[in-house]
Design an enzyme around this catalytic site. Structure first.
Site, mmCIF file in Angstrom:
data_model
loop_
_atom_site.group_PDB
_atom_site.id
_atom_site.type_symbol
_atom_site.label_atom_id
_atom_site.label_comp_id
_atom_site.label_asym_id
_atom_site.label_seq_id
_atom_site.Cartn_x
_atom_site.Cartn_y
_atom_site.Cartn_z
ATOM 1 N N TRP A 101 69.933 -5.481 -42.711
ATOM 2 C CA TRP A 101 70.097 -4.996 -41.301
ATOM 3 C C TRP A 101 68.481 -4.832 -40.485
ATOM 4 O O TRP A 101 68.254 -4.989 -39.579
ATOM 5 C CB TRP A 101 70.918 -3.902 -41.206
ATOM 6 C CG TRP A 101 72.269 -4.331 -40.969
ATOM 7 C CD1 TRP A 101 73.095 -4.488 -42.180
ATOM 8 C CD2 TRP A 101 72.975 -4.947 -40.134
ATOM 9 N NE1 TRP A 101 74.378 -5.066 -41.842
ATOM 10 C CE2 TRP A 101 74.151 -5.325 -40.694
ATOM 11 C CE3 TRP A 101 72.804 -5.302 -38.629
ATOM 12 C CZ2 TRP A 101 75.418 -5.954 -39.743
ATOM 13 C CZ3 TRP A 101 73.782 -5.931 -37.944
ATOM 14 C CH2 TRP A 101 75.067 -6.286 -38.495
ATOM 15 N N ASP A 173 68.069 2.910 -36.821
ATOM 16 C CA ASP A 173 69.806 2.257 -36.603
ATOM 17 C C ASP A 173 70.684 2.995 -37.687
ATOM 18 O O ASP A 173 70.329 2.889 -38.911
ATOM 19 C CB ASP A 173 69.587 0.827 -37.045
ATOM 20 C CG ASP A 173 71.026 -0.059 -37.181
ATOM 21 O OD1 ASP A 173 71.946 0.688 -37.115
ATOM 22 O OD2 ASP A 173 70.846 -1.288 -37.606
ATOM 23 N N LYS A 197 81.950 1.305 -37.494
ATOM 24 C CA LYS A 197 81.951 1.779 -38.815
ATOM 25 C C LYS A 197 82.582 3.287 -39.051
ATOM 26 O O LYS A 197 83.557 3.256 -39.661
ATOM 27 C CB LYS A 197 80.727 1.653 -39.319
ATOM 28 C CG LYS A 197 80.398 0.069 -39.359
ATOM 29 C CD LYS A 197 78.742 -0.247 -39.701
ATOM 30 C CE LYS A 197 78.357 -1.676 -39.269
ATOM 31 N NZ LYS A 197 79.200 -2.713 -40.234
#
Lengths: 361, 361
Positions: A101, A173, A197
């Site tokens: 990511w 993030d 999530k």
């Protein structure tokens, strides 16, 4: 009815109580005669839903009043562009890569700024925390992904940039572990999280941004993604994803009933501890991540022989243990054990892993 | 239970059957043990939902095979930037302004290209169709909003750019009347629509783009909004708004049961005809739009005295006629009568309007 346990990395399991409430309110929210999906986003009914969601979120995460809370769209991958469009001013930005990511964030930012790789754990296959960070003196911000969903690497503490000699704001993030542990806002300039999530349905992105960082977007930043425009319009510049905000609000209320973020953190420590302890002592399964930065949310693990993977997954499905296949870039298995996963789900998984190892070990 | 009639301009009413099905499937979609919200977007269950939605949408609108169908996020206001980021190549673009929405598109595009005002109906207060268009010889595209939600102005036929001397592709913002009439794709290069009016929940944007127009994005276009990236990844580059796609899919199936777009068009002609005919013959209510371009979807109308507006709205609410207040920029009332509004809802509205006029006229 007992529902299966769903270990999807995202979109992921939601609390059963929340789904039951959403189903019950689908045709008529609180006597309004409307589904939440059918409400004008500017009407008083939806405004009350939105405002309550923001109030609860601020309370749960103890968000300081000098941070805006923005409800946006496009997920983490869109924020990989939207953050540098808003914060970079076209200058230097530092990136710390700890998995897929943050690597994607680094790559995308190059369109808008001088993106600099300050540290990376690529050499050890994204299993440890890079120890030496080379930060720019004049970076517009420093980007880290505080929980790498694919590699299962999590910051146990937010970096203290000041102690590392940088005055730059920290951008985190935190998509895949938001609301599972507190956030030390004194170390953060901006935090973002795709909702799918640990918060609610896909299609909603939460952005928390310190007020002084807003108002410096590049000229090519689309109005709908300019934090200043979004903040000034209370996330109503474009039509927000109203139903996703409503669902997130139901999750926030559920979190408060569970003891809030502190309650979730205690549960996460117990759940992750149970699973890692079993893996480490099994003599059969392996997790390769350094124990100092193992994720409490995403637990990748490997069987001794990949040829057994399909058999493992089929047996899991038969026992109501769903979506355990690892990400294609890593292989093996991955159990995502977000807030909505009860301890009983992890116990059932460990029970099955034990049984499978005994049969094949 | 009789539900109220909801005339919201968007997010707007959805078919009751669709909401009932969504409620029934909320905790367990087709025996999967999961809510659609909880499914991995890459799992076979959600992929089947997505594929069916695209198949049904292509069939309903007769979308040619050389058009991509993209499921995106950010609504029409985001597309106002995303379209020029992808199609303008930084050159000339023609805009036809017929109301608030096309005016916003024109303004936003200036960030990315030489946006040229080819025609405007601003002089008549956005109530007629501008007759003289001054098109650029070398425009990258021509933008029109084919139904202006706020002003109630609708193209009854798509402009034939070739006949107007332009070889540029036509871009249509058809957010608020998509699926209420056929689209002549031979005249279109790109069509986009926020879902929250005639398709499903807010948070989903549909983009139909001719294949040859893809692959020319500006360097500053975020990857998540580059049509090429989105198309190559089947709208799965970033996590799509899965639940909104599922709801849109249920609406598509409902539309097919109602006779498809042809059935919807016949119903729309009947509903809009009933309402406009009553307004025009009432001697009390007024709609100011030229009859040649009145919208079948959004019907703004005015009482003879604004001081009566609150009383009109309160009486409407008492009779289960919701969200009739006009947009603040226009005032008065607005009845949005999208596909999900049954004829009985328009009959009830006209009945109430007649009663109110008799009492106050």
């Amino acid at each position: 009815m007992t529902r299966p346990y769903n270990f999807s990395a995202g979109p992921a399991a939601l609390p059963q109580e929340v789904l039951e409430q959403a189903a019950a309110e689908m045709l008529d929210w609180h006597g309004s005669g409307m589904s939440v999906m059918e409400m004008s986003h500017r009407g008083r009914e939806f405004m009350s839903i939105r405002d309550q969601a923001e109030t609860d979120l601020r309370e749960l995460l103890a968000v300081p009043s000098h941070f805006h809370v923005l409800f946006m769209q496009g997920g983490g991958l869109a924020e990989n562009a939207i953050v540098p469009l808003n914060l970079s001013r076209g200058g230097n930005v530092d990136f710390v890569v700890t998995g897929s990511w943050s690597a994607k964030s680094f790559k995308e930012a190059r369109r808008y700024c001088n993106a600099h790789l300050a540290a990376s754990n690529e050499a050890d296959g994204h299993t440890g925390m890079p120890d030496r960070w080379q930060l720019n003196g004049n970076a517009a911000y420093v980007h880290v992904c505080t929980n790498e969903t694919i590699h299962g690497v999590e910051f146990q503490e937010l970096p203290d940039l000041k102690a590392l000699g940088s005055d730059a704001p920290l951008v985190i993030d935190c998509s895949s572990h938001i609301a599972s542990r507190p956030i030390d806002w004194s170390r953060v300039g901006l935090a973002f999280a795709g909702a799918q999530k640990n918060i609610g349905p896909a299609g909603l992105t939460l952005v928390f941004v310190r007020e002084d960082l807003v108002g410096h977007a590049l000229g090519v930043c689309p109005s709908a993604f300019d934090y200043k425009t979004v903040a000034e319009n209370h996330s109503m510049y474009n039509t927000p994803p109203t139903y996703a905000i409503y669902m997130a609000g139901l999750v926030f209320q559920w979190l408060k009933r569970q003891g809030g973020v502190a309650g979730m953190e205690a549960r996460s420590i117990e759940k992750a501890g149970l699973l890692y302890d079993y893996i480490d002592t099994s003599g059969y399964y392996v997790n390769k991540v350094d124990k100092r930065c193992r994720s409490r949310m995403n637990v990748p693990f490997f069987l001794p022989d990949d040829a057994l993977n399909d058999s493992f997954l089929a047996g899991a499905r038969d026992r109501g243990l769903l979506q355990l296949k690892g990400h294609k870039s890593v292989g093996g298995m991955r159990a995502s054990i977000y807030n909505a996963m009860p301890l009983a789900g992890v116990q059932a998984l460990v029970g099955y892993m034990r049984e499978f190892a005994a049969r094949h070990g």
